[in-house]
Design a protein around this motif. Structure first.
Motif, short mmCIF file in Angstrom:
data_model
loop_
_atom_site.label_atom_id
_atom_site.label_comp_id
_atom_site.label_asym_id
_atom_site.label_seq_id
_atom_site.Cartn_x
_atom_site.Cartn_y
_atom_site.Cartn_z
N ARG A 158 -24.28 -1.48 -9.39
CA ARG A 158 -24.52 -2.03 -11.03
C ARG A 158 -24.73 -0.86 -11.82
O ARG A 158 -24.29 -1.11 -13.09
CB ARG A 158 -25.72 -3.21 -10.90
N CYS A 159 -25.51 0.02 -11.63
CA CYS A 159 -25.68 1.22 -12.58
C CYS A 159 -24.28 1.82 -12.87
O CYS A 159 -23.90 2.02 -14.17
CB CYS A 159 -26.66 2.25 -12.14
N LEU A 162 -22.41 -0.33 -15.23
CA LEU A 162 -22.81 -0.35 -16.59
C LEU A 162 -22.75 1.04 -17.32
O LEU A 162 -22.93 1.36 -18.69
CB LEU A 162 -24.43 -0.96 -16.56
N VAL A 258 -27.71 5.39 -18.05
CA VAL A 258 -28.27 3.94 -17.51
C VAL A 258 -29.65 4.27 -16.95
O VAL A 258 -29.77 5.05 -16.04
CB VAL A 258 -27.30 3.42 -16.65
N ARG A 282 -29.05 2.41 -21.97
CA ARG A 282 -29.11 0.87 -21.57
C ARG A 282 -29.91 0.71 -20.02
O ARG A 282 -29.70 1.67 -19.34
CB ARG A 282 -27.96 0.14 -21.34
N VAL A 284 -30.93 -1.38 -16.60
CA VAL A 284 -30.27 -2.33 -15.65
C VAL A 284 -31.18 -3.19 -14.97
O VAL A 284 -32.52 -2.81 -14.60
CB VAL A 284 -29.77 -1.37 -14.43
#
Ligand SMILES: [Zn+2]
Ligand SMILES: [Zn+2]
Length: 339
Positions: A158-159, A162, A258, A282, A284
């Motif tokens: 997911r990192c 993103l 991230v 950002r 996660v």
């Protein structure tokens, strides 16, 4: 059954987990009962045990990278059979009706339950989990290899998503990884398979820097060292807020940093120039089930090879201490099979 339980958070040096005999849990209509074979040990477990995440249940059985065999099936479950090999991850259950659940962001659900934090997890001989949040696991991995994929792997995936780099932007992209524990050592394998050059900053020379080199990092340095090239994107897995301004110095304009952890120490104030130039920072939070399924498919295709250090079931406190001391090479796994 035997289970490790936490009554009250404390420093791992005080051995806060206690082994207890408790009843085997009964699965609800939509749940599976699993005989646990292995459970990966995640830094989040350390945050739970030491109280950086507030206690949500006491006593609690920690552990959210569960690999087990189906031992009982709730009456409304479809798609699972007895003895199927199943994985259970951090995201245990979501409400299914809130604005986040309805917009493909179930990882942000306010009502979400989390394995080994708000509900009991896998440091035990048996565990229950909702079937629709459990994963069928690729046959190409054995129980120990696959356990760290269930959080360290999925979160890293997911990192990578993103960072905002699209599929055709990975080839030749320069990716920075800060911290090189369980998540980092899987993430580098995905990134390299996609064609990226990976720059690794980590304070542990003996194990983490050495492993990063073996896994094909283009450059390996200390946590505070600046990589020789500007990075197109970077991921901070270490829970150290002081890394954020340091890492931003290495990020090119327009790039994304991230933050991969569920907990991070305070981020020091930094000059606006470090983020100006349309750099983004950002976090996660958790993962969606889609992340999990996509990641397991990609990991099996590459194939990812996890480096693991196993601990016998009676060594849960020792495993957490080793994790805290950065003395794990790759990922730690608690082995329950054969008990
Ligand atoms: Zn929801
Ligand atoms: Zn985790």
């Amino acid at each position: 059954m035997k289970a490790w339980t936490l009554d009250k958070p404390a420093c791992v040096a005080e051995r806060p987990l206690r082994i207890r005999d408790i009843p085997v849990p009964a699965p609800a209509d939509d749940e599976l009962l699993l005989r646990v074979n292995a459970c990966g040990i995640c830094r989040t477990d350390l945050h739970v045990v030491e109280g950086e995440l507030p206690m949500r249940r006491s006593p609690l059985v920690p552990g959210h990278q569960i690999v087990g065999r189906v031992a009982a099936i709730g009456s409304k479950v479809e798609g699972f059979s007895m003895a199927d090999r199943v994985g259970v991850a951090w995201l245990n259950r979501t409400c299914g009706v809130c604005e986040f659940c309805r917009s493909n962001c179930e990882n942000l659900c306010d009502q979400a339950q989390f394995t080994g934090w708000t509900v009991d997890g896998g440091y035990a001989q048996y565990a229950i989990a909702p079937a629709s949040y459990s994963y069928h696991l690729p046959n190409s991995f054995d129980d120990i290899q696959v356990a760290p994929l269930l959080c360290a792997g999925i979160i890293g995936y997911r990192c990578l998503r993103l960072t905002g780099l699209s599929q055709n932007e990975w080839k030749g992209a320069r990716l920075g990884l800060y911290g090189f524990g369980a998540a980092g050592h899987i993430c580098i394998q995905l990134a390299r398979a996609r064609g990226a050059e990976v720059y690794v900053c980590t304070r542990d020379r003996e194990r983490h820097q050495a492993l990063a080199g073996e896994l094909g990092a283009a450059w390996v340095g200390d946590a505070t060292e600046e990589p020789p090239e500007k990075l197109d994107a970077l991921i901070i897995f270490a829970p150290a807020g002081e890394l954020v301004p340091l890492a931003l110095k290495a990020l090119r304009k327009g790039g994304t940093a991230v933050l991969g952890g569920i907990h991070m120490s305070e981020i020091p104030a930094f000059d606006y120039s470090l983020i100006y130039g349309e750099r983004a920072v950002r976090s996660v939070a958790n993962n969606t089930r889609e992340d999990g399924r996509e990641f397991l498919t990609e990991a099996a295709r590459i194939p990812v090879r996890t480096h693991t250090q196993t601990f016998t079931f009676d060594q849960a406190n020792e495993a957490l201490t080793a994790l805290k001391n950065d003395s794990i090479r790759g990922a730690a796994v608690l082995v329950t099979e054969g008990m």
